[in-house]
Design a protein around this motif. Structure first.
Motif, PDB file in Angstrom:
ATOM      1  N   ILE A 178       0.836  -1.206   0.000  1.00 33.78           N
ATOM      2  CA  ILE A 178       0.000   0.000   0.000  1.00 33.78           C
ATOM      3  C   ILE A 178       0.867   1.250   0.000  1.00 33.78           C
ATOM      4  O   ILE A 178       0.631   2.196  -0.764  1.00 33.78           O
ATOM      5  CB  ILE A 178      -0.955  -0.005   1.216  1.00 33.78           C
ATOM      6  CG1 ILE A 178      -2.005  -1.110   1.064  1.00 33.78           C
ATOM      7  CG2 ILE A 178      -1.648   1.347   1.371  1.00 33.78           C
ATOM      8  CD1 ILE A 178      -2.868  -1.314   2.299  1.00 33.78           C
ATOM      9  N   SER A 179       1.886   1.262   0.841  1.00 32.85           N
ATOM     10  CA  SER A 179       2.786   2.419   0.921  1.00 32.85           C
ATOM     11  C   SER A 179       3.536   2.623  -0.395  1.00 32.85           C
ATOM     12  O   SER A 179       3.687   3.754  -0.866  1.00 32.85           O
ATOM     13  CB  SER A 179       3.786   2.235   2.062  1.00 32.85           C
ATOM     14  OG  SER A 179       3.122   2.202   3.313  1.00 32.85           O
ATOM     15  N   GLN A 180       3.990   1.507  -0.994  1.00 30.32           N
ATOM     16  CA  GLN A 180       4.692   1.610  -2.274  1.00 30.32           C
ATOM     17  C   GLN A 180       3.768   2.173  -3.350  1.00 30.32           C
ATOM     18  O   GLN A 180       4.193   2.985  -4.181  1.00 30.32           O
ATOM     19  CB  GLN A 180       5.198   0.230  -2.699  1.00 30.32           C
ATOM     20  CG  GLN A 180       6.345  -0.284  -1.854  1.00 30.32           C
ATOM     21  CD  GLN A 180       6.687  -1.738  -2.157  1.00 30.32           C
ATOM     22  OE1 GLN A 180       6.215  -2.301  -3.151  1.00 30.32           O
ATOM     23  NE2 GLN A 180       7.480  -2.348  -1.302  1.00 30.32           N
ATOM     24  N   GLY A 181       2.500   1.728  -3.324  1.00 30.72           N
ATOM     25  CA  GLY A 181       1.532   2.225  -4.291  1.00 30.72           C
ATOM     26  C   GLY A 181       1.308   3.718  -4.158  1.00 30.72           C
ATOM     27  O   GLY A 181       1.260   4.450  -5.156  1.00 30.72           O
ATOM     28  N   GLU A 182       1.200   4.181  -2.918  1.00 32.80           N
ATOM     29  CA  GLU A 182       0.997   5.618  -2.680  1.00 32.80           C
ATOM     30  C   GLU A 182       2.227   6.414  -3.084  1.00 32.80           C
ATOM     31  O   GLU A 182       2.112   7.523  -3.628  1.00 32.80           O
ATOM     32  CB  GLU A 182       0.648   5.845  -1.212  1.00 32.80           C
ATOM     33  CG  GLU A 182      -0.720   5.295  -0.840  1.00 32.80           C
ATOM     34  CD  GLU A 182      -1.034   5.424   0.638  1.00 32.80           C
ATOM     35  OE1 GLU A 182      -2.191   5.201   1.001  1.00 32.80           O
ATOM     36  OE2 GLU A 182      -0.116   5.743   1.426  1.00 32.80           O
ATOM     37  N   GLU A 183       3.412   5.852  -2.832  1.00 37.32           N
ATOM     38  CA  GLU A 183       4.639   6.536  -3.231  1.00 37.32           C
ATOM     39  C   GLU A 183       4.752   6.624  -4.750  1.00 37.32           C
ATOM     40  O   GLU A 183       5.198   7.635  -5.307  1.00 37.32           O
ATOM     41  CB  GLU A 183       5.860   5.803  -2.659  1.00 37.32           C
ATOM     42  CG  GLU A 183       5.998   5.956  -1.145  1.00 37.32           C
ATOM     43  CD  GLU A 183       7.057   5.034  -0.560  1.00 37.32           C
ATOM     44  OE1 GLU A 183       7.744   4.346  -1.362  1.00 37.32           O
ATOM     45  OE2 GLU A 183       7.187   4.981   0.672  1.00 37.32           O
TER      46      GLU A 183
END
Length: 481
Positions: A178-183
């Protein structure tokens, strides 16, 4: 046209989304307090469809026992909608408290045999929660409640420690994704170029962009495949809770405070997907308006018509609508001489499929066909269903606006949330499809970073290609120059 995030619909209904709950008759025991000798939540089985119930009753029926586990559809529906009434950490705390009380987990020593019958059920519920709504566990309180509860029952079976570690490991992986997607969303937004601010300074048609789509990819099917990659990548990051949080508002019949402030409304991925739709609209329009020669512009129009057709065949309705919207933008549609040179019969067929008449009846019929194909598919290629996203958001918006969250008696309007879960649940099934097409990084990079004109820039390029025909257009052209 480009979209902004804004009743029942005609989407097919998966048989798995039909939660049931038998509501108490007037005069029965207080809702949420099980009858003596009856397992809490047993009324869920084989009861009539729920229409409403108190929040306490709904929470009670989420809690498993040694002999009872709520239907998976009920778990999804309630965890999706409960956040409108109670924050997830508070809900998990309530569930744990009820388990402790009902299973007497605060006594010493614990009844090992009893806990071993109950343990797998509560672990199943907690696992489902972490798998379906992993973003809830970004809150440290959620992880704390999870650990504390499993620590309480773990002495009765060493396997519970192993389960806890597995759950936490998988949860950590999901949160990292999820964090990678937002980044990546932030990175794409920063890299995406726009020459819109410079356009009004040009006194003539803006200088041509160094590259154009046809120089990067001249095969409509290949571009449709790459567009499908982009779409599925966006869908992959959208959590079910974002659909609820996008439209959360204070209910006048609800005496509690809203569970989300504007700062806590996590709809980052949903909003990024709408921005992608808008970008694709403007990219198509830019590609058509840029060429200096009429024949070149007609060639680009024919190319995107073929791309749109391939998107339709794949089941990628979102890219299809973005392409049609881009071609229907006024700066493009006014190019009558250019359109006269293009072969447009296929375009009008596609326009008919996406005609908004009858609440998009033709599109919804095509979507049902794609959904049926997906359910009976033998390959990921046949399983692809990418809905026209802004219409899905609109359907959910009107469902939310047209029905109160609570009834006048204070009960939760659960019938509304069953329908909400049906629509969101179907979307969740579609977004899990792995893209079967090989990535072409050059095309993907171009789709994300190619310069696009603003609306004024499109008009300026359009007027330079084909002169203004009336006074309104002449006045606008003069203002832009």
């Amino acid at each position: 046209m480009p979209q902004t995030v804004c009743s029942g619909t005609m989407f097919t209904t998966p048989s798995s989304f039909s939660p049931h709950l038998a509501c108490a008759e007037p005069g029965e025991e207080e809702e949420g307090a099980p009858q003596e000798g009856q397992e809490p939540g047993a009324c869920l089985a084989d009861g009539p469809p729920i229409t409403s119930a108190s929040l306490d009753t709904l929470i009670q029926n989420l809690v498993p026992t040694a002999d009872y586990y709520p239907e998976k559809a009920y778990v999804f529906t309630f965890l999706l909608s409960a956040r409108l009434f109670i924050p997830p950490p508070e809900l998990l705390a309530r569930v744990c408290e009820l388990c402790i009380k009902q299973q007497q987990l605060d006594q010493s020593p614990l009844d090992t045999a009893k806990v071993r019958k109950f343990g797998p059920k509560i672990l199943q519920l907690l696992t489902e929660w972490t798998e379906t709504f992993p973003s809830d566990f970004r809150d440290e309180k959620m992880v704390g409640h999870l650990k504390d509860f499993i620590h309480r029952i773990a002495p009765c079976d060493e396997a519970y420690w192993k389960t806890l570690n597995q759950v936490l490991q998988k949860l950590s992986q999901r949160l990292a994704l999820i964090s990678q997607g937002e980044e990546s969303i932030v990175k794409v937004s920063l890299n995406a170029s726009s020459i819109s601010d410079k356009l009004v300074a040009f006194k003539t048609k803006p200088p041509p962009i160094q590259k154009d789509m046809l120089s990067i990819c001249n095969d409509p099917y290949t571009l449709a495949q790459q567009l499908t990659h982009v779409e599925l990548e966006h869908l992959r990051h959208i959590g079910p809770e974002e659909f609820v949080q996008a439209f959360v508002q204070k209910d006048p019949l609800d005496g509690t405070q809203p569970c989300f402030s504007d700062q806590k409304k996590k709809t980052t991925n949903l909003e990024a997907y709408v921005r992608w739709f808008n970008r694709l609209c403007y990219l198509v329009a830019t590609e058509i308006c840029m060429p200096a020669k009429k024949k070149q512009r007609a060639t680009v129009i024919e190319f995107f018509i073929d791309v749109a057709r391939e998107c339709f065949n794949i089941g990628n309705f979102n890219s299809l609508m973005a392409i049609i919207s881009g071609m229907n933008m006024s700066p493009v549609s006014r190019l009558k001489k250019t359109w006269g040179k293009a072969k447009t019969a296929k375009f009008f067929i596609l326009e008919h499929q996406m005609d908004p008449t009858g609440n998009f009846y033709n599109y919804r019929t095509a979507l049902r066909g794609a959904a049926h194909r997906s359910r009976t598919a033998n390959s990921n290629r046949e399983r692809i269903v990418i809905p026209f996203f802004s219409l899905l958001i609109k359907d959910i918006y009107f469902l939310n606006e047209g029905c109160a969250n609570r009834l006048p008696n204070g009960h939760v309007n659960f019938e509304k949330f069953v329908e909400l879960a049906r629509q969101v649940g179907e979307f969740m099934t579609w977004k899990q499809v792995e893209c079967p097409f090989e990535e072409d990084r050059a095309i993907l990079h171009y789709l994300h970073t190619a310069p696009i004109f603003s609306e004024d820039g499109l008009y300026l390029a359009s007027y330079e290609s084909e002169s203004p025909e009336n006074q309104v257009e002449k006045d606008r052209w003069k203002a832009l120059r």
